[in-house]
Design an enzyme around this catalytic site. Sequence first.
Site, PDB file in Angstrom:
ATOM      1  N   HIS A  64       0.828  -1.210   0.000  1.00  0.00           N
ATOM      2  CA  HIS A  64       0.000   0.000   0.000  1.00  0.00           C
ATOM      3  C   HIS A  64       0.859   1.254   0.000  1.00  0.00           C
ATOM      4  O   HIS A  64       2.024   1.242   0.347  1.00  0.00           O
ATOM      5  CB  HIS A  64      -0.989  -0.003   1.169  1.00  0.00           C
ATOM      6  N   CYS A  65       0.227   2.352  -0.437  1.00  0.00           N
ATOM      7  CA  CYS A  65       0.844   3.670  -0.413  1.00  0.00           C
ATOM      8  C   CYS A  65      -0.237   4.665  -0.001  1.00  0.00           C
ATOM      9  O   CYS A  65      -1.164   4.309   0.721  1.00  0.00           O
ATOM     10  CB  CYS A  65       1.461   4.022  -1.770  1.00  0.00           C
ATOM     11  N   ARG A  66      -0.129   5.881  -0.462  1.00  0.00           N
ATOM     12  CA  ARG A  66      -1.123   6.892  -0.101  1.00  0.00           C
ATOM     13  C   ARG A  66      -2.429   6.689  -0.859  1.00  0.00           C
ATOM     14  O   ARG A  66      -3.501   6.715  -0.287  1.00  0.00           O
ATOM     15  CB  ARG A  66      -0.561   8.295  -0.388  1.00  0.00           C
ATOM     16  N   GLY A  68      -2.660   4.349  -3.920  1.00  0.00           N
ATOM     17  CA  GLY A  68      -2.738   3.127  -4.711  1.00  0.00           C
ATOM     18  C   GLY A  68      -1.876   3.131  -5.962  1.00  0.00           C
ATOM     19  O   GLY A  68      -1.705   2.092  -6.592  1.00  0.00           O
ATOM     20  N   MET A  93      -3.885   4.579   1.743  1.00  0.00           N
ATOM     21  CA  MET A  93      -4.204   5.144   3.055  1.00  0.00           C
ATOM     22  C   MET A  93      -5.298   6.207   2.978  1.00  0.00           C
ATOM     23  O   MET A  93      -6.009   6.430   3.952  1.00  0.00           O
ATOM     24  CB  MET A  93      -2.945   5.717   3.729  1.00  0.00           C
TER      25      MET A  93
END
Length: 104
Positions: A64-66, A68, A93
């Site tokens: 995951h990241c901020r 996608g 997130m």
Amino acid sequence: MQNITVEQLKSRIEAGEKLNVIDVREPDEYAAFNIGAQLIPLGKIQAMQIEEIEDLKNDELIIHCRSGKRSMTACLFLETMGFTNTKNLEGGMLAWQEKFGENK
């Protein structure tokens, strides 16, 4: 690469599953808010500096990241390195915080 939703991930965390969750954001983003994932910034993955997950090539990795986008890139890079079961957290997130607030 497959996708996983924030709802699916949260229910698996709450069920106590042993998961390999990788956060590919930068350290300052991780410090501001994280769900306890292992931090490996995208730049390290792109530079193939992945010693800490090298032995997980056949295990499920939830990335995951901020939002996608970086995590999708990370999944694609990991697949070229032989990882066989990567999952991208849809919406990252941002989706997590929208759905659950700041809770883990």
